[in-house]
Design a protein around this motif. Structure first.
Motif, PDB file in Angstrom:
ATOM      1  N   ALA A   1      63.901  97.394  19.805  1.00  0.00           N
ATOM      2  CA  ALA A   1      64.478  96.314  18.995  1.00  0.00           C
ATOM      3  C   ALA A   1      65.957  96.561  18.706  1.00  0.00           C
ATOM      4  O   ALA A   1      66.725  95.621  18.537  1.00  0.00           O
TER       5      ALA A   1
ATOM      6  N   VAL B   1      58.553  98.146  12.654  1.00  0.00           N
ATOM      7  CA  VAL B   1      58.951  97.322  13.804  1.00  0.00           C
ATOM      8  C   VAL B   1      59.525  95.989  13.326  1.00  0.00           C
ATOM      9  O   VAL B   1      60.561  95.521  13.826  1.00  0.00           O
ATOM     10  N   ALA B   2      58.895  95.391  12.308  1.00  0.00           N
ATOM     11  CA  ALA B   2      59.415  94.137  11.752  1.00  0.00           C
ATOM     12  C   ALA B   2      60.806  94.365  11.161  1.00  0.00           C
ATOM     13  O   ALA B   2      61.720  93.556  11.363  1.00  0.00           O
TER      14      ALA B   2
ATOM     15  N   GLU C   1      69.179  96.283  22.270  1.00  0.00           N
ATOM     16  CA  GLU C   1      69.937  95.139  22.772  1.00  0.00           C
ATOM     17  C   GLU C   1      71.300  95.025  22.083  1.00  0.00           C
ATOM     18  O   GLU C   1      72.332  94.851  22.739  1.00  0.00           O
TER      19      GLU C   1
ATOM     20  N   GLU D   1      58.860 100.692  19.901  1.00  0.00           N
ATOM     21  CA  GLU D   1      59.211  99.292  19.603  1.00  0.00           C
ATOM     22  C   GLU D   1      60.418  99.197  18.668  1.00  0.00           C
ATOM     23  O   GLU D   1      61.161  98.221  18.721  1.00  0.00           O
ATOM     24  N   VAL D   2      60.578 100.197  17.803  1.00  0.00           N
ATOM     25  CA  VAL D   2      61.766 100.224  16.931  1.00  0.00           C
ATOM     26  C   VAL D   2      63.003 100.456  17.793  1.00  0.00           C
ATOM     27  O   VAL D   2      64.006  99.748  17.685  1.00  0.00           O
TER      28      VAL D   2
ATOM     29  N   ALA E   1      63.030  96.577  12.057  1.00  0.00           N
ATOM     30  CA  ALA E   1      64.010  96.745  13.145  1.00  0.00           C
ATOM     31  C   ALA E   1      64.328  95.406  13.791  1.00  0.00           C
ATOM     32  O   ALA E   1      65.474  95.130  14.133  1.00  0.00           O
ATOM     33  N   ARG E   2      63.309  94.557  13.941  1.00  0.00           N
ATOM     34  CA  ARG E   2      63.537  93.270  14.609  1.00  0.00           C
ATOM     35  C   ARG E   2      64.372  92.321  13.763  1.00  0.00           C
ATOM     36  O   ARG E   2      65.175  91.581  14.305  1.00  0.00           O
ATOM     37  N   ASP E   3      64.186  92.328  12.437  1.00  0.00           N
ATOM     38  CA  ASP E   3      65.046  91.421  11.656  1.00  0.00           C
ATOM     39  C   ASP E   3      66.102  92.136  10.833  1.00  0.00           C
ATOM     40  O   ASP E   3      66.459  91.685   9.760  1.00  0.00           O
TER      41      ASP E   3
END
Ligand code: C5P
Length: 202
Positions: free
Chosen positions: A89, A52-53, A92, A85-86, A55-57
């Motif tokens: 992320a 998840v981290a 968007e 959550e992936v 994918a977010r950054d």
């Protein structure tokens, strides 16, 4: 011109990328291979990151690292792709890309169903697992002499099962998608079918 989205979904190695690039070139649209986003997250996870981290950054540089086309990264991508959550992320950026002014072609698994359900054109590009494995084998074997056709078929079938069976955004044709089965179509004919559908809606 305003936004105009061509959503192309389908299983691995069905020809989505080839059709998507050709349609984008023909109409002067942008093109996004959304599988690359999942592959980039998968590669970062193989390197020790938390999904998840990662994918977010995700950064543009993550999309250009070497080895994103390997079987190992493809498997890792389909494993991170089941995590809601992936997917959230990465959604968007995909929606922003799809709805900027000028046309956009996005290929993936859930573009016409989840990412851009109001896309002007939806195509579902598919082919039998055997045909898809043969194509992927021809593409990958020059760079990987130890690869076997059976291993590629097993990989394709494992990813199909995971993509179709997941709870979050499973691979399925949108009810209003045009199905293009490339099992018995040349590249030219598949591109022609896709181009004709876009021209109808422009
Ligand atoms: O299309 P590609 O083979 O590069 O995709 C790699 C993996 O990423 C797929 O097997 C699928 O699990 C995942 N993916 C996804 N949604 C997308 C694009 C790819 O779940 N829109």
């Amino acid at each position: 011109t305003g936004p105009f989205t061509v959503a192309i979904d389908g299983p691995a190695a069905a020809g989505k990328g080839t059709v998507g690039r050709a349609v984008a070139a023909r109409f002067g649209f942008r093109h996004l291979d959304t599988g690359l986003l999942y592959r980039a997250v998968g590669a970062r996870v193989l390197a020790g990151a938390e999904p998840v981290a990662a994918a977010r950054d995700l950064t543009p540089e993550d999309l250009t690292v070497e080895g994103l086309r390997t079987q190992a990264v493809a498997q890792a991508a389909s494993e991170v792709a089941v995590i809601p959550e992936v997917r959230a992320a990465l959604a968007e950026f995909q929606r922003w890309f799809a709805r900027m002014d000028g046309g956009a072609v996005l290929d993936g698994r859930d573009i016409g169903t989840v990412i851009v359900p109001d896309a002007e054109v939806k195509l579902f590009v598919t082919a039998s697992a055997e045909v898809r494995a043969d194509r992927r084998f021809l593409e990958l074997s020059p760079g990987d002499p130890a690869l076997t056709r059976a291993a590629v078929l097993a990989d394709v079938e494992a990813r199909d099962a995971r993509d179709i069976g997941r709870a979050e955004s499973p691979l399925i044709a949108a009810a209003d998608a045009t199905i293009i089965d490339t099992s018995c179509l040349s590249i030219e004919d598949a591109v022609e079918a896709a181009t004709a559908r876009v021209a109808e809606k422009l």
